[in-house]
Design an enzyme around this catalytic site. Structure first.
Site, short mmCIF file in Angstrom:
data_model
loop_
_atom_site.label_atom_id
_atom_site.label_comp_id
_atom_site.label_asym_id
_atom_site.label_seq_id
_atom_site.Cartn_x
_atom_site.Cartn_y
_atom_site.Cartn_z
N LEU A 222 0.85 -1.20 0.00
CA LEU A 222 0.00 0.00 0.00
C LEU A 222 0.89 1.25 0.00
O LEU A 222 0.88 2.05 0.93
CB LEU A 222 -0.93 0.00 1.22
N ARG B 28 4.90 -4.67 4.84
CA ARG B 28 5.70 -5.02 6.02
C ARG B 28 5.21 -4.31 7.27
O ARG B 28 5.31 -4.82 8.37
CB ARG B 28 7.18 -4.68 5.77
N ILE C 231 0.58 -5.31 -11.48
CA ILE C 231 1.15 -4.12 -12.14
C ILE C 231 2.49 -3.77 -11.49
O ILE C 231 3.04 -2.70 -11.73
CB ILE C 231 0.19 -2.91 -12.11
N ARG D 236 5.97 -6.01 -10.68
CA ARG D 236 7.01 -6.56 -11.55
C ARG D 236 6.69 -8.03 -11.78
O ARG D 236 6.15 -8.71 -10.89
CB ARG D 236 8.39 -6.45 -10.88
N GLU E 21 10.18 -10.57 -19.53
CA GLU E 21 9.71 -9.65 -20.58
C GLU E 21 10.78 -9.48 -21.66
O GLU E 21 11.96 -9.39 -21.32
CB GLU E 21 9.40 -8.28 -19.95
N HIS F 256 3.66 -4.24 -20.47
CA HIS F 256 4.31 -3.36 -19.47
C HIS F 256 4.15 -1.87 -19.84
O HIS F 256 5.12 -1.18 -20.13
CB HIS F 256 5.81 -3.71 -19.32
P1 NAP Z 1 6.16 2.80 -3.05
O1 NAP Z 1 5.35 4.00 -2.75
O2 NAP Z 1 7.58 2.74 -2.56
O3 NAP Z 1 5.37 1.52 -2.54
C1 NAP Z 1 5.96 0.26 -2.48
C2 NAP Z 1 5.24 -0.54 -1.42
O4 NAP Z 1 5.82 -1.86 -1.38
C3 NAP Z 1 5.37 0.05 -0.02
O5 NAP Z 1 4.09 0.40 0.44
C4 NAP Z 1 5.97 -1.07 0.80
O6 NAP Z 1 5.30 -1.11 2.06
C5 NAP Z 1 5.70 -2.31 -0.05
N1 NAP Z 1 6.65 -3.36 0.23
C6 NAP Z 1 7.99 -3.30 0.23
N2 NAP Z 1 8.51 -4.48 0.62
C7 NAP Z 1 7.46 -5.28 0.87
C8 NAP Z 1 7.34 -6.62 1.34
N3 NAP Z 1 8.40 -7.35 1.63
N4 NAP Z 1 6.09 -7.14 1.48
C9 NAP Z 1 5.00 -6.41 1.20
N5 NAP Z 1 5.05 -5.13 0.77
C10 NAP Z 1 6.26 -4.57 0.63
O7 NAP Z 1 6.28 2.56 -4.63
P2 NAP Z 1 5.19 2.91 -5.74
O8 NAP Z 1 5.49 4.22 -6.34
O9 NAP Z 1 3.83 2.66 -5.20
O10 NAP Z 1 5.59 1.77 -6.82
C11 NAP Z 1 5.42 0.42 -6.50
C12 NAP Z 1 6.00 -0.49 -7.56
O11 NAP Z 1 5.19 -0.46 -8.72
C13 NAP Z 1 7.37 -0.08 -8.09
O12 NAP Z 1 8.42 -0.54 -7.24
C14 NAP Z 1 7.42 -0.75 -9.44
O13 NAP Z 1 8.02 -2.02 -9.36
C15 NAP Z 1 5.96 -0.90 -9.82
N6 NAP Z 1 5.62 -0.06 -10.99
C16 NAP Z 1 5.14 -0.65 -12.12
C17 NAP Z 1 4.82 0.12 -13.23
C18 NAP Z 1 4.29 -0.49 -14.49
O14 NAP Z 1 4.44 0.09 -15.55
N7 NAP Z 1 3.63 -1.63 -14.42
C19 NAP Z 1 5.02 1.51 -13.20
C20 NAP Z 1 5.50 2.07 -12.03
C21 NAP Z 1 5.80 1.28 -10.92
P3 NAP Z 1 6.10 -1.39 3.42
O15 NAP Z 1 7.33 -0.57 3.38
O16 NAP Z 1 5.16 -1.04 4.52
O17 NAP Z 1 6.38 -2.87 3.38
#
Ligand code: NAP
Length: 314
Positions: free
Chosen positions: A153, A176, A231, A233, A262, A280
């Protein structure tokens, strides 16, 4: 700054190339026969790497660039950058958070709707003349009011939750740490989350801990009526397990923007009607790609003008 060597690892945005080329000595890795060939000629002049979700900065590239000062990623995800190596060498790292959040959340909702309402199959039905022939399309499944389980989240996960709320959905999540600023139900265990939702959406960061966070046990907990949306990885999901669950009817469907290898997509997924597959494109809109490029350039300018970075990671 025209003498500052900046290397882009692969094509990502023509606009970004133009903006970097206007300010720096831009080198395009893909225009060289090989990385070795590039390094032979330019390893001593490169001070910045601009990578993305395909090709970032691994330890080998970082070690080959003795004057490297900054890695500015054209992505929010950091999984293609050796962050420890950067920390060790005092190399700064930036990414592109926030500017892409809405687009990725939008595509997650698009995948949910497409998977539940069978939008792609409907399209084929009309295109192939079946509707005109008097056939009826099968019933689909409602989205409004479903329970959504979000893995991670963060910025994107929260934006998906906000959208799903507008569809009357109930929201729960796993990460976490329990977030203090929401009333959504928290599960410290992803299997409990999967057991208690209709649609599981993966939106966390890819790390060693979250690799294959969606495994057979999670898929079985989601169950034969469950839908998996990814969405995040590709490596978040054990793809072999996903494919067998879909083929065996142990999972109702999936909406995937990302894949383990990919641009390779498992052949067996291509033949399934209950999956929606995207190449993607979560953040790929004209608006966001410009905003991401501007942020990359702004971070590099800030660094080389010795101003604070806009979106520092390291
Ligand atoms: P963010 O704000 O840093 O959110 C990442 C979330 O992952 C955090 O809430 C974190 O929560 C959680 N997390 C980290 N380790 C974890 C674990 N071991 N178990 C469960 N949750 C965990 O990043 P965002 O901007 O939302 O982006 C998230 C991800 O989306 C990116 O890292 C990227 O891989 C992906 N993405 C995909 C696309 C696409 O084109 N499909 C585009 C952009 C991003 P806690 O710290 O509380 O664990």
């Amino acid at each position: 700054m025209e003498n500052v060597g900046v290397v882009m690892t692969c094509p990502m945005s023509a606009y970004l190339e133009q903006e970097l080329g206007n300010r720096f000595k831009l080198l395009k890795l893909w225009e060289f026969h090989s990385t070795t060939h590039f390094l032979t000629q330019h390893s001593d002049s490169v001070m910045a790497v601009v990578g993305n979700t395909k090709l970032g900065a691994d330890s080998e590239l970082i070690e080959s660039l003795p004057r490297l000062e900054i890695v500015a990623s054209y992505s929010v995800g950091l999984d293609k950058i050796d962050l420890n190596k950067c920390r060790e060498r005092g190399i700064r790292v930036t990414n592109t958070p926030d500017v892409l959040t809405d687009d990725v959340a939008d595509i997650a909702v698009g995948l949910i709707l497409a998977a539940l309402r069978k939008i792609c199959a409907c399209y084929g039905f009309v295109r192939n003349g079946l509707w005109r022939n008097g056939e009826s399309f099968e019933l689909a499944t409602r989205f409004s009011g479903k329970s959504i389980g979000i893995v991670g989240l963060g910025r994107i996960g929260s934006a998906i939750a906000k959208r799903a709320k507008a569809f009357g959905c109930t929201i729960s999540y796993h990460s976490r740490t329990k977030k203090q600023d929401t009333n959504y139900t928290y599960y410290s265990n992803i299997i409990d989350l999967a057991s208690n939702c209709d649609i599981l959406v993966v939106a966390c960061a890819l790390t060693e801990e979250t690799r294959h966070i969606v495994n057979r046990k999670v898929i079985d907990a989601l169950g034969p009526k469950g839908i998996l949306i990814n969405i995040g990885r590709g490596l978040h999901v054990d793809e072999l397990e996903l494919v067998s669950a879909l083929c065996e009817g142990r999972l109702a469907g999936a909406g995937l923007d990302v894949f383990e290898n990919e641009p390779e997509v498992p052949k067996s997924l291509l033949g399934l009607q209950n999956v929606v597959l995207l190449p993607h494109v979560g953040s790929d809109t004209i608006e966001t790609s410009k905003a991401m490029a501007d942020l990359v350039v702004a971070n590099l300018e800030a660094h080389f003008h010795k101003r604070p970075l806009l979106t520092p990671v390291v």
